[in-house]
Write a protein that holds these residues in place. Structure first.
Motif, PDB file in Angstrom:
ATOM      1  N   THR A 135      -7.027 -10.177   0.426  1.00  0.00           N
ATOM      2  CA  THR A 135      -7.482  -9.487   1.443  1.00  0.00           C
ATOM      3  C   THR A 135      -8.250 -10.524   1.284  1.00  0.00           C
ATOM      4  N   GLU A 136      -9.000  -9.593   3.370  1.00  0.00           N
ATOM      5  CA  GLU A 136      -9.969 -10.489   3.405  1.00  0.00           C
ATOM      6  C   GLU A 136     -11.469  -9.473   3.128  1.00  0.00           C
TER       7      GLU A 136
ATOM      8  N   ARG B  65     -13.034 -17.375  -0.545  1.00  0.00           N
ATOM      9  CA  ARG B  65     -12.113 -16.961   1.014  1.00  0.00           C
ATOM     10  C   ARG B  65     -11.641 -16.268   0.996  1.00  0.00           C
ATOM     11  N   SER B  66     -11.296 -15.133  -0.207  1.00  0.00           N
ATOM     12  CA  SER B  66     -10.549 -13.442   0.075  1.00  0.00           C
ATOM     13  C   SER B  66     -11.280 -12.846  -1.281  1.00  0.00           C
TER      14      SER B  66
END
Length: 225
Positions: free
Chosen positions: A155-156, A182-183
């Protein structure tokens, strides 16, 4: 120690190290319980206690290892044969933990004896060593372990803390969150069944508006409440 496939789904062990002392007719019986994973760990404890209690006459031991309790060892360490190690081992093996199950494992018990001048006899020694381990277990904190399916949920970064909190609030076991460039990936543990995995997928869809999905990462033994 030869690795064998485990058929157990759960078992119980002790939390860290615990000590307890019992006196029987002026003899001191100092019991040390410790959570261990290998024979080497168990023997290291025995060696360490020989150094710590270097003036004691006996350092008797027993240990049980593995989810299926496939490794079992005991030592009388100079006491009459069968009067110390085996009673200690039986106290570990027969201990009922959660839901009446006798499933204690990954634990070593060492009983250090200081002779008090009064002979206990074979029967007295059996009772003393057995009671020493049982009394220590009565006051030790026990931990349940379960083989669980591990799932990764990507997920973010900004979403991960809220999603983790929501899952924990719903009773889901979250082992932690790994943050990449990135995540973020939440590591989640559920019962090792397709039904439980499907239930988690539904919960994730509800909490993330369908944006989060779980990927299987294998199985692992996990401490559970």
């Amino acid at each position: 120690m030869t690795e064998t496939p485990s058929h157990a789904a759960r078992y119980t062990t002790v939390d860290g190290e615990h000590r307890h002392e019992l006196e029987v007719k002026r003899s001191r019986f100092i019991t040390v319980l410790r959570r261990v994973e290998t024979e080497g760990d168990a023997r290291d404890l025995v060696a360490g206690l020989r150094r710590e209690f270097h003036d004691a006459r006996h350092h008797c031991s027993a240990f049980v290892l593995g989810p299926d309790r496939t490794t079992q060892r005991s030592s009388d360490d100079g006491e009459p044969a069968g009067t110390a190690g085996i009673p200690m081992l039986e106290a570990l093996l027969k201990r009922e933990t959660h839901d009446g199950a006798a499933d204690l494992s990954d634990v070593v018990a060492v009983v250090v004896r200081y002779f008090g001048g009064v002979l206990l006899g074979a029967g007295g020694l059996v009772r003393a060593y057995s009671e020493s381990v049982s009394s220590a277990l009565d006051t030790a904190r026990l931990v349940r372990r379960q083989r669980l399916r591990i799932l990764g949920v990507a997920t973010e970064h900004a979403v991960a803390p809220r999603l983790e909190n929501d899952l924990r609030s719903a009773g889901v076991v979250v082992l932690g969150t790994d943050y990449g460039p990135r995540s973020a990936t939440l590591r989640i543990a559920v019962e090792d069944s397709d039904a439980e995995a499907a239930t988690l997928e539904g919960r994730l869809a509800s909490l993330s508006a369908g944006s989060a999905r779980a990927d299987a990462l294998g199985t692992s033994w996990v401490d559970v409440p």
